[in-house]
Write a protein that holds these residues in place. Structure first.
Motif, PDB file in Angstrom:
ATOM      1  N   ILE A  25       1.035  -1.142   0.140  1.00 22.35           N
ATOM      2  CA  ILE A  25      -0.119   0.525   0.017  1.00 22.35           C
ATOM      3  C   ILE A  25       0.568   1.315  -0.155  1.00 22.35           C
ATOM      4  CG2 ILE A  25      -1.272   0.856   1.545  1.00 22.35           C
ATOM      5  CD1 ILE A  25      -2.805  -1.198   2.643  1.00 22.35           C
ATOM      6  N   PHE A  26       1.967   1.693   1.044  1.00 23.20           N
ATOM      7  CA  PHE A  26       2.467   2.814   1.403  1.00 23.20           C
ATOM      8  C   PHE A  26       3.703   2.789   0.019  1.00 23.20           C
ATOM      9  CE2 PHE A  26       0.299   2.846   4.409  1.00 23.20           C
ATOM     10  CZ  PHE A  26      -0.356   3.775   5.310  1.00 23.20           C
ATOM     11  N   SER A  27       4.390   1.187  -0.120  1.00 22.38           N
ATOM     12  CA  SER A  27       4.935   1.748  -1.675  1.00 22.38           C
ATOM     13  C   SER A  27       4.622   2.285  -2.631  1.00 22.38           C
ATOM     14  CB  SER A  27       5.313   0.636  -2.220  1.00 22.38           C
ATOM     15  OG  SER A  27       5.562  -0.351  -2.318  1.00 22.38           O
ATOM     16  N   LEU A  28       3.347   2.193  -3.222  1.00 28.19           N
ATOM     17  CA  LEU A  28       2.483   2.611  -4.360  1.00 28.19           C
ATOM     18  C   LEU A  28       1.813   4.044  -3.749  1.00 28.19           C
ATOM     19  CD1 LEU A  28       0.205  -0.657  -5.059  1.00 28.19           C
ATOM     20  CD2 LEU A  28       2.107   0.496  -6.463  1.00 28.19           C
ATOM     21  N   THR A  29       1.647   4.887  -2.755  1.00 27.83           N
ATOM     22  CA  THR A  29       0.964   5.564  -2.464  1.00 27.83           C
ATOM     23  C   THR A  29       1.795   7.027  -2.063  1.00 27.83           C
ATOM     24  OG1 THR A  29       0.867   4.734   0.194  1.00 27.83           O
ATOM     25  CG2 THR A  29      -1.198   4.408  -1.422  1.00 27.83           C
ATOM     26  N   TRP A  30       3.309   6.078  -2.006  1.00 30.79           N
ATOM     27  CA  TRP A  30       4.529   7.047  -1.563  1.00 30.79           C
ATOM     28  C   TRP A  30       4.894   7.499  -2.524  1.00 30.79           C
ATOM     29  CZ3 TRP A  30       7.578   6.919   3.838  1.00 30.79           C
ATOM     30  CH2 TRP A  30       6.693   7.177   4.750  1.00 30.79           C
ATOM     31  N   ARG A  70       5.534  12.674   0.779  1.00 36.28           N
ATOM     32  CA  ARG A  70       5.204  13.763   1.301  1.00 36.28           C
ATOM     33  C   ARG A  70       3.698  14.272   1.107  1.00 36.28           C
ATOM     34  NH1 ARG A  70       8.614  16.904   3.151  1.00 36.28           N
ATOM     35  NH2 ARG A  70      11.327  15.672   3.167  1.00 36.28           N
ATOM     36  N   SER A  71       3.576  13.041  -0.745  1.00 31.92           N
ATOM     37  CA  SER A  71       1.319  13.216  -0.615  1.00 31.92           C
ATOM     38  C   SER A  71       1.137  11.607  -0.783  1.00 31.92           C
ATOM     39  CB  SER A  71       1.949  13.732  -2.081  1.00 31.92           C
ATOM     40  OG  SER A  71       2.777  12.518  -3.191  1.00 31.92           O
ATOM     41  N   ALA A  72       1.639  11.194   0.200  1.00 27.91           N
ATOM     42  CA  ALA A  72      -0.140   9.904   0.803  1.00 27.91           C
ATOM     43  C   ALA A  72      -1.326  10.067   0.351  1.00 27.91           C
ATOM     44  CB  ALA A  72       1.074   8.649   1.460  1.00 27.91           C
ATOM     45  N   GLU A  73      -1.441   9.220  -0.110  1.00 30.75           N
ATOM     46  CA  GLU A  73      -3.136   9.141  -0.368  1.00 30.75           C
ATOM     47  C   GLU A  73      -3.215   7.261  -0.348  1.00 30.75           C
ATOM     48  OE1 GLU A  73      -5.169  11.436   0.360  1.00 30.75           O
ATOM     49  OE2 GLU A  73      -4.424  13.273  -1.189  1.00 30.75           O
TER      50      GLU A  73
END
Length: 243
Positions: free
Chosen positions: A146-151, A228-231
């Motif tokens: 999840i976070f590798s994609l959103t970040w 810095r723009s995680a969604e």
């Protein structure tokens, strides 16, 4: 609670509930359709869950971010504090109860759809060290996906990627990848193929939380210049303002 937060909490409860209904319902159907082949039952259960999760993220992501998982919400809150992004503590306090209550309602719904008692406590014991290792790996991997994609600005790929990850983790982890405290609690309410005995729930939840911490730590190490723009899980808007 503001109207905006209420709307997002309802989306989280609804999404988590429907996810549990997919998991338990497809498990019941698989057991009925393939009564003598556990491997085929697991394949059917995993396939339905992977597709259902992807669809739910696409459907409700624009409202709440489609977490459907307390450890995902907690990771979003904690990691977001580093960069001024992510959900607030107030959001977290609304999301988690909504997810848990939604999961329980989803289990009841699945039971009723297949003519089972509304609540039938699971008798499937899942208390074993190798299963806890599996849950740690499954949850850490989910957080990393999840976070590798959103970040890195690839949140549009999250529905397919998260669904694919959970579908594959059904097979490569010993625990069949619950990876979600709310879903784990919900699955205790159904004594069917996908159930988990109430006594096994605390161990699973503990190692899911531990796995989330491991996964979040790895994301920070691997992607120190992003975030810095995680969604999470997908970009979402409320009243025209990106939340």
């Amino acid at each position: 609670m503001s109207t905006s937060l209420l709307r997002r909490a309802v989306a989280e409860g609804l999404g988590t509930g429907l996810l549990v209904a997919v998991v338990i319902g497809s498990g019941i159907a698989a057991a009925k359709l393939s009564p003598n082949d556990v491997g085929l039952q697991l394949l059917e259960n995993a396939f339905a869950t992977a597709l259902g999760l992807a669809v739910l993220i696409l459907m409700l992501g624009p409202v709440s971010g489609a977490h459907f998982n307390p450890v995902v919400s907690a990771a979003d809150w904690r990691l977001g504090r580093r960069n001024g992004t992510g959900i607030t503590g107030r959001d977290l306090a609304a999301y988690v109860p909504a997810q848990v209550l939604g999961a329980i309602a989803g289990a009841v719904l699945a039971n009723l759809m297949f003519g089972e008692p509304a609540v039938s406590w699971s008798t499937t014991d899942r208390s074993a060290g190798h299963l806890w290792i599996g849950e740690t790996v499954a949850t850490a991997g989910l957080i990393m996906v999840i976070f590798s994609l959103t970040w890195t600005g690839r949140a549009a790929m999250a529905p397919a990627a998260v669904g694919a990850y959970i579908g594959s983790a059904y097979w490569f982890t010993s625990s069949t990848s619950f990876a979600n405290p709310a879903v784990t609690i919900g699955r205790a309410f159904s004594d069917t193929f996908a159930g988990i005995a109430p006594g096994s729930v605390p161990g699973f939840v503990f190692f899911q939380v531990f796995g989330a911490i491991v996964g979040a730590g790895l994301v920070v190490v691997l992607y120190p210049d992003f975030g810095r723009s995680a969604e999470v899980v997908v970009p979402h808007k409320d009243a025209g303002v990106v939340s």
